[in-house]
Design an enzyme around this catalytic site. Structure first.
Site, PDB file in Angstrom:
ATOM      1  N   ARG A  18       0.699  -1.250   0.077  1.00  0.00           N
ATOM      2  CA  ARG A  18       0.050  -0.100   0.234  1.00  0.00           C
ATOM      3  C   ARG A  18       0.814   1.378   0.013  1.00  0.00           C
ATOM      4  NH1 ARG A  18      -3.477   0.085   4.744  1.00  0.00           N
ATOM      5  NH2 ARG A  18      -1.708  -1.258   5.517  1.00  0.00           N
ATOM      6  N   ASN A  36      -6.224  -2.748   2.337  1.00  0.00           N
ATOM      7  CA  ASN A  36      -6.059  -4.283   2.617  1.00  0.00           C
ATOM      8  C   ASN A  36      -7.667  -4.658   2.937  1.00  0.00           C
ATOM      9  OD1 ASN A  36      -3.334  -4.225   2.429  1.00  0.00           O
ATOM     10  ND2 ASN A  36      -3.189  -4.366   4.703  1.00  0.00           N
TER      11      ASN A  36
END
Length: 89
Positions: A18, A36
């Site tokens: 990320r 996520n």
């Protein structure tokens, strides 16, 4: 501007995916976010012109060095309002 939702599968959680996605998105001038999912995938929402989204999708297929991406699924995504700078959640 075009919107897209990407679902990235493989070894993509716990490897800085990320954060690296945010860095790449900011470099390309993309708006959106990455998060996520409970099933182990990463969901990426991105808004940019089609050429830029194509470059971003190519990057998502590789990800950062520690990631092992197995699949990237892309689908259209519409939003009522364009998000600010790219962020992670």
């Amino acid at each position: 501007m075009v919107g897209a939702r990407f679902f990235v599968s493989g070894h993509v959680q716990g490897v800085g995916f990320r954060a690296a996605t945010r860095t790449e998105a900011l470099r390309l001038g993309i708006h959106g976010h990455a998060r996520n999912l409970r099933d182990g995938r990463v969901e990426v929402i991105a808004f940019a012109d089609e050429t830029v989204l194509g470059r971003f999708e190519s990057w998502l297929q590789r990800g950062p060095d520690a990631a092992r991406v197995s699949t990237v699924i892309r689908e259209p995504f519409a939003a009522e309002e364009l998000p600010g700078d790219f962020y992670t959640r």
